[in-house]
Design an enzyme around this catalytic site. Structure first.
Site, PDB file in Angstrom:
ATOM      1  N   THR A 142      73.841  33.578  32.696  1.00 31.26           N
ATOM      2  CA  THR A 142      73.755  33.738  34.165  1.00 31.26           C
ATOM      3  C   THR A 142      72.296  33.555  34.549  1.00 31.26           C
ATOM      4  O   THR A 142      71.415  33.572  33.697  1.00 31.26           O
ATOM      5  CB  THR A 142      74.169  35.166  34.557  1.00 31.26           C
ATOM      6  OG1 THR A 142      73.297  36.064  33.870  1.00 31.26           O
ATOM      7  CG2 THR A 142      75.589  35.451  34.129  1.00 31.26           C
ATOM      8  N   ASN A 156      76.916  41.903  27.698  1.00 31.16           N
ATOM      9  CA  ASN A 156      77.082  41.577  26.265  1.00 31.16           C
ATOM     10  C   ASN A 156      76.555  42.684  25.378  1.00 31.16           C
ATOM     11  O   ASN A 156      76.445  42.502  24.169  1.00 31.16           O
ATOM     12  CB  ASN A 156      76.329  40.282  25.936  1.00 31.16           C
ATOM     13  CG  ASN A 156      77.010  39.082  26.545  1.00 31.16           C
ATOM     14  OD1 ASN A 156      78.165  39.183  26.951  1.00 31.16           O
ATOM     15  ND2 ASN A 156      76.313  37.991  26.645  1.00 31.16           N
ATOM     16  N   ASP A 163      71.664  34.758  25.387  1.00 25.51           N
ATOM     17  CA  ASP A 163      72.588  35.173  26.444  1.00 25.51           C
ATOM     18  C   ASP A 163      72.666  36.693  26.472  1.00 25.51           C
ATOM     19  O   ASP A 163      73.728  37.274  26.538  1.00 25.51           O
ATOM     20  CB  ASP A 163      73.973  34.562  26.182  1.00 25.51           C
ATOM     21  CG  ASP A 163      74.853  34.689  27.418  1.00 25.51           C
ATOM     22  OD1 ASP A 163      76.065  34.523  27.324  1.00 25.51           O
ATOM     23  OD2 ASP A 163      74.286  35.007  28.492  1.00 25.51           O
ATOM     24  N   LYS A 217      72.657  39.824  28.153  1.00 26.40           N
ATOM     25  CA  LYS A 217      72.721  40.469  29.468  1.00 26.40           C
ATOM     26  C   LYS A 217      73.540  41.724  29.308  1.00 26.40           C
ATOM     27  O   LYS A 217      74.271  41.872  28.317  1.00 26.40           O
ATOM     28  CB  LYS A 217      73.322  39.508  30.500  1.00 26.40           C
ATOM     29  CG  LYS A 217      74.625  38.871  30.118  1.00 26.40           C
ATOM     30  CD  LYS A 217      74.994  37.825  31.167  1.00 26.40           C
ATOM     31  CE  LYS A 217      76.394  37.310  30.971  1.00 26.40           C
ATOM     32  NZ  LYS A 217      76.535  36.344  29.884  1.00 26.40           N
ATOM     33  N   ASP A 230      79.226  39.170  21.738  1.00 31.47           N
ATOM     34  CA  ASP A 230      79.593  37.960  22.448  1.00 31.47           C
ATOM     35  C   ASP A 230      78.586  36.844  22.316  1.00 31.47           C
ATOM     36  O   ASP A 230      77.911  36.462  23.248  1.00 31.47           O
ATOM     37  CB  ASP A 230      79.796  38.263  23.931  1.00 31.47           C
ATOM     38  CG  ASP A 230      80.575  37.137  24.587  1.00 31.47           C
ATOM     39  OD1 ASP A 230      80.888  36.156  23.873  1.00 31.47           O
ATOM     40  OD2 ASP A 230      80.876  37.218  25.770  1.00 31.47           O
TER      41      ASP A 230
HETATM   42  C1  LIG Z   1      86.287  44.365  26.725  1.00 33.81           C
HETATM   43  C2  LIG Z   1      85.508  45.378  25.947  1.00 33.81           C
HETATM   44  C3  LIG Z   1      84.230  45.778  26.660  1.00 33.81           C
HETATM   45  N1  LIG Z   1      85.176  44.868  24.619  1.00 33.81           N
HETATM   46  N2  LIG Z   1      84.931  43.571  24.363  1.00 33.81           N
HETATM   47  C4  LIG Z   1      84.663  43.489  23.038  1.00 33.81           C
HETATM   48  C5  LIG Z   1      84.296  42.202  22.437  1.00 33.81           C
HETATM   49  C6  LIG Z   1      83.183  42.083  21.619  1.00 33.81           C
HETATM   50  C7  LIG Z   1      82.819  40.829  21.109  1.00 33.81           C
HETATM   51  C8  LIG Z   1      83.553  39.701  21.429  1.00 33.81           C
HETATM   52  N3  LIG Z   1      83.132  38.469  20.912  1.00 33.81           N
HETATM   53  C9  LIG Z   1      83.554  37.258  21.327  1.00 33.81           C
HETATM   54  O1  LIG Z   1      84.393  37.108  22.183  1.00 33.81           O
HETATM   55  C10 LIG Z   1      82.906  36.084  20.684  1.00 33.81           C
HETATM   56  C11 LIG Z   1      83.301  34.863  21.109  1.00 33.81           C
HETATM   57  C12 LIG Z   1      82.657  33.681  20.565  1.00 33.81           C
HETATM   58  O2  LIG Z   1      81.764  33.746  19.740  1.00 33.81           O
HETATM   59  C13 LIG Z   1      83.127  32.389  21.072  1.00 33.81           C
HETATM   60  C14 LIG Z   1      84.385  32.278  21.655  1.00 33.81           C
HETATM   61  C15 LIG Z   1      84.780  31.017  22.113  1.00 33.81           C
HETATM   62  C16 LIG Z   1      83.926  29.927  22.015  1.00 33.81           C
HETATM   63  F1  LIG Z   1      84.278  28.722  22.485  1.00 33.81           F
HETATM   64  C17 LIG Z   1      82.688  30.086  21.433  1.00 33.81           C
HETATM   65  C18 LIG Z   1      81.773  28.911  21.351  1.00 33.81           C
HETATM   66  F2  LIG Z   1      80.681  29.223  20.655  1.00 33.81           F
HETATM   67  F3  LIG Z   1      82.433  27.909  20.758  1.00 33.81           F
HETATM   68  F4  LIG Z   1      81.418  28.543  22.600  1.00 33.81           F
HETATM   69  C19 LIG Z   1      82.276  31.302  20.958  1.00 33.81           C
HETATM   70  C20 LIG Z   1      84.677  39.830  22.247  1.00 33.81           C
HETATM   71  C21 LIG Z   1      85.046  41.077  22.755  1.00 33.81           C
HETATM   72  C22 LIG Z   1      84.744  44.775  22.463  1.00 33.81           C
HETATM   73  C23 LIG Z   1      84.569  45.358  21.171  1.00 33.81           C
HETATM   74  N4  LIG Z   1      84.276  44.606  20.078  1.00 33.81           N
HETATM   75  N5  LIG Z   1      84.718  46.706  21.036  1.00 33.81           N
HETATM   76  C24 LIG Z   1      85.027  47.480  22.111  1.00 33.81           C
HETATM   77  N6  LIG Z   1      85.204  46.969  23.348  1.00 33.81           N
HETATM   78  C25 LIG Z   1      85.068  45.643  23.515  1.00 33.81           C
END
Ligand SMILES: CC(C)n1nc(-c2ccc(NC(=O)/C=C/C(=O)c3ccc(F)c(C(F)(F)F)c3)cc2)c2c(N)ncnc21
Length: 278
Positions: free
Chosen positions: A173, A143, A138, A140, A156
């Site tokens: 997507t 992420n 995934d 893109k 992500d």
């Molecule tokens: C907004 C801004 C751009 N932003 N966003 C991040 C950020 C980085 C990583 C994540 N990671 C996840 O949300 C991972 C989720 C899963 O793994 C997951 C969740 C539910 C499920 F059902 C599942 C499933 F596998 F069960 F489906 C998986 C979230 C935010 C961020 C950051 N770290 N630093 C600075 N800015 C940042």
């Protein structure tokens, strides 16, 4: 942070919550600070009823196990996680530079040095994930995040799988889907090589190569590998060669991760320490 993060059990009381960073899948993400060490993290809140509604409990547990086990400079760290009655909290590395996508939208397209540096970073990260039997699937621009020095971080892992064999589930997507995924055929690690070709094109031209007005047209363009290069002075012939060697329908014939790193365009343009001069 690294040492105690995996062992000890955290709770919301250990953190001072800062500004919201944005809304991601299943919930919001906040800037936060670990109260004792003052260590800055991103705290992702996921509502349990969302996970229960989509029956994702097991996949989420598997995701957490995958992400806490991955240690690579271009893979965003998951330091640990904890939960209360209704929420699950992910303690994530904070990427100060935010979304790479923002940089791409602002500038329209990236320079060959920037694009090659990001593609080299992604290739290193994917080689690491593949040797740990993780297909990201995934990848893109949304992420891809940047740290304070502009180094790329893949984030992500909402849909990655721990895979030793072929997978059949659809995800992501459309623009980034490899033909074998569009046809819902079995697919393997080589889907990530295809995606590198898509991203390299998008970094250089500002749009993904098979973009179309409808999903059906995008599918058709992917299946035909209907690849055209707008004539523009800022994209070299070598870049087009690399993209053409990645966007190959037969997944076995795509350029390998190892050979991407030896490609003349990467050698000539990528900054070895992943930051490139601004
Ligand atoms: C907004 C801004 C751009 N932003 N966003 C991040 C950020 C980085 C990583 C994540 N990671 C996840 O949300 C991972 C989720 C899963 O793994 C997951 C969740 C539910 C499920 F059902 C599942 C499933 F596998 F069960 F489906 C998986 C979230 C935010 C961020 C950051 N770290 N630093 C600075 N800015 C940042």
């Amino acid at each position: 942070m690294a040492s105690e993060s995996v062992k000890r059990d955290w709770s919301i009381r250990d953190f001072e919550i800062g500004k919201p960073l944005g809304k991601g899948k299943f919930g919001r993400v906040y800037l936060a600070r670990e109260a004792k060490s003052k260590y800055i993290v991103a705290l992702k809140v996921i509502f349990k009823e969302q996970i229960e509604k989509y029956r994702l409990q097991h996949q989420l547990k598997r995701e957490m196990a995958i992400q806490t086990s991955l240690r690579h400079p271009h893979v965003l760290r998951l330091y640990g996680w904890f939960h209360d009655a209704e929420r699950i909290f992910l303690i994530l590395e904070y990427a100060h530079g935010g979304e790479l996508y923002g940089e791409l939208r602002r500038s329209g397209h990236l320079s060959e040095k920037q694009a090659a540096t990001y593609i080299a970073s992604l290739t290193h990260a994917l080689a690491y994930c593949h040797e740990k039997h993780v297909i990201h699937r995934d990848i893109k621009p949304e992420n891809l995040l940047l740290d304070h020095e502009g180094r790329l971080k893949i984030a992500d892992f909402g849909w990655s799988v721990q895979s030793k064999n072929k997978r059949h589930t659809m995800c992501g997507t459309l623009d980034y889907l490899a033909p074998e995924m569009v046809e819902n055929k079995a697919h393997d690690y080589a889907v990530d090589n295809w995606t590198l070709g898509i991203l390299c094109y998008e970094f250089l031209y500002g749009v993904p190569p098979f973009e179309a007005d409808s999903q059906a047209d995008t599918f058709r363009r992917i299946m035909k590998v209907d690849l055209t290069f707008p004539s523009t002075p800022h994209v070299s012939a070598e870049a087009k060669v690399l993209i053409t060697q990645l966007l190959v329908k037969d997944s076995a014939k795509r350029l390998s991760l190892e050979n991407i790193l030896k490609h003349p365009w990467i050698i000539m343009n990528a900054d070895p320490n992943g930051t490139f001069p601004k």
